[in-house]
Design an enzyme around this catalytic site. Structure first.
Site, PDB file in Angstrom:
ATOM      1  N   LYS A   9     -49.736 -10.173 -11.247  1.00  0.00           N
ATOM      2  CA  LYS A   9     -50.726 -10.117 -10.426  1.00  0.00           C
ATOM      3  C   LYS A   9     -50.242  -9.385  -9.410  1.00  0.00           C
ATOM      4  CE  LYS A   9     -52.694 -11.450  -7.078  1.00  0.00           C
ATOM      5  NZ  LYS A   9     -53.380 -10.555  -5.756  1.00  0.00           N
ATOM      6  N   CYS A  19     -38.141  -8.323   3.798  1.00  0.00           N
ATOM      7  CA  CYS A  19     -38.088  -9.837   3.667  1.00  0.00           C
ATOM      8  C   CYS A  19     -36.691  -9.896   4.146  1.00  0.00           C
ATOM      9  CB  CYS A  19     -38.395 -10.451   2.516  1.00  0.00           C
ATOM     10  SG  CYS A  19     -37.184  -9.827   1.109  1.00  0.00           S
TER      11      CYS A  19
END
Length: 494
Positions: free
Chosen positions: A185, A293
């Site tokens: 997804k 990140c």
């Protein structure tokens, strides 16, 4: 930017992209769609199939049906197909790079030279690691022990928008190598290259149902996917709040999770460091418009060199050219979405209102439009200020000073995160002392972003749960089994 062929296929940067789901080896439409726009200029790219519970269930059903066959496929054949997928990525590097730049705004040159080659490497590395995966047999009171890695089942992989295809394949490749089937997804803000990956995998001979791509919003398609009791593993990269929901759903079904949740990483500069290197690495934290990140967004500089460091930093940052990510001369492009830009600016404006000072930047780049945020450096911030404790995920750095090693460590470890840390010093003993005390999953000493897939990757504290990479990936994506056999006792036949 995009041109309609029909209801399902659009042309993005000259490349045909199907906007439907990929389930059980075929394209599947949904009754509803959601818009996808380019962060380069806000131009609409496509209307993407908006999946929900029905599509998530269909994808899991397909993956579950395909699992026995793929799990029984020999290691050599699985590795061969993964190498064929890598070959397909290599053949379409230019197309993938162009589509991803249009979709998420990262620099085209980075996609061409670094990101897409890394996508192919993800498949090659885990294909090759699979063929060497093993543990030496050992004895216990004359009994033999044999360790094996059994495929776990259906893996739900939910990936972020900042490096869509690279971070997706960082999960997809080991999951497939291990013999699992996958429902991927992708993030709704950058869904296009996941669709192209489905095409490439099918062309490489991956059987139907082994890889499924489910498009949609997290609270609809994603929530239905992670709550499905037929899912055996969940791997997620994204925010802490979303991870809490995923962990809750996983807990209800006792499903193992791997969570990589961003950070607020420190970049420590001691007075004995190479200041030119320190400045170069500090400015590098603006890479991908700060949407990384691992970025060392908290610059912690020893007081005696802080003024000189800041001067050189400002000079170096001034050479960054902000603009169209397709231009080779561009050093920093847009942020992903107007909502995200507003979030970034909210952090900065609240910090300024609390007394912070913008050495550079401090707001959107009004000359370029609503997707571009100026590279920003803030000083005069308190140790517990929001701007130094919460992840901004944009081109915003803070600078704090320290006088002692102990003070540096207190600042470095002073957030709820622990993903990475960067340390610059000319003293090997200090480097050893400080790295032992830093709370982080990855520490770089006098370097940054040197990544090897055989190394463990993950975060401490609220930066995540678990480690992936090398054998750690197979440990997660498999049920690790130990078989103990007695030295005697088999009946002889024949």
């Amino acid at each position: 930017m995009s041109e309609r062929h029909d209801r399902a296929v659009v042309t993005v940067a000259g490349v045909a992209v199907d906007t439907r789901h990929w389930i059980d080896g075929r394209r599947v439409a949904s009754s509803a769609t959601f818009p996808d726009a380019s962060p380069m200029d806000g131009a609409p790219l496509a209307e993407i199939a908006r999946g929900g519970a029905a599509e998530a269930s269909a994808a899991v059903t397909a993956a579950r049906a395909a699992f026995p066959g793929w799990a029984a496929t020999g290691r050599e054949e699985r590795a061969r197909i993964l190498h064929a997928i890598a070959d397909g990525v290599d053949k379409r590097t230019e197309e993938l790079a162009a589509v991803e730049t249009a979709d998420n705004g990262a620099l085209l040159r980075s996609h061409r030279r670094g990101v897409m080659p890394r996508v192919a490497h993800n498949f090659r590395f885990f294909a090759d690691w699979l063929l060497t995966l093993g543990h030496e047999d050992f004895e216990t009171r004359g009994h033999s022990n044999h360790v094996s890695w059994d495929p776990a089942g259906v893996c739900a992989l939910i990936t972020p928008w900042n490096a869509p295809l690279m971070l997706a394949t960082w999960k997809v490749a080991p999951a497939l190598a291990a013999g699992n089937t996958v429902v991927l997804k992708p993030a709704e803000w950058s869904p296009l290259t996941a669709s192209l990956l489905a095409d490439i995998a099918a062309e490489a001979g991956l059987p139907a149902g082994v890889l499924n791509v489910l498009q949609g919003y997290g609270e609809e398609a994603g929530a239905a996917l992670v709550s499905d009791p037929r899912v055996a593993r969940i791997s997620f990269t994204g925010s802490v709040p979303t991870a809490r929901h995923i962990a809750g759903a996983a807990a209800a079904n006792l499903v193992p999770v791997s969570l990589e949740l961003g950070g607020k990483s420190p970049l420590l500069v001691f007075a004995d460091a190479d200041l030119d290197l320190a400045v170069e690495l500090a400015v590098e934290q603006y890479d991908n418009a700060g949407q990384v990140c691992l970025a060392g967004t908290r610059l912690l500089v020893e007081s005696s060199v802080a003024e000189e460091f800041t001067r050189r930093f400002v000079e170096k940052a001034a050479t960054l050219r902000q603009g169209d990510p397709r231009d080779e001369a561009t050093g920093i492009g847009p942020n992903i979405h107007p909502d995200h830009v507003a979030r970034i600016d909210g952090f900065v404006q609240r910090a300024l209102a609390c007394g912070a000072r913008a050495v550079i930047g401090g707001g959107p780049n009004t000359e370029l439009g609503g997707f571009y945020y100026l590279p920003t450096l803030l000083t005069d911030v308190a140790p517990d200020a929001e701007i130094v404790t919460e992840e901004v995920f944009g081109p915003v750095l803070t600078l704090q000073t320290f006088d002692t090693e102990e003070e540096a460590l207190t600042l470095a470890n002073g957030t709820r995160f622990g993903l990475a840390a960067t340390l610059l010093t000319g003293d090997q003993e200090r480097a050893d002392r400080v790295t032992r005390q830093l709370v982080a999953g990855t520490v770089w000493v006098n370097c940054f972003f040197v990544r090897d897939l055989q190394a463990p990757f993950g975060g401490s504290r609220q930066s995540g749960i678990g480690r992936e990479g090398g054998t750690w990936s197979f440990d997660f994506y498999c049920d690790v089994k130990n078989t103990v056999t007695a030295p005697k006792g088999f009946a002889h036949h024949g």
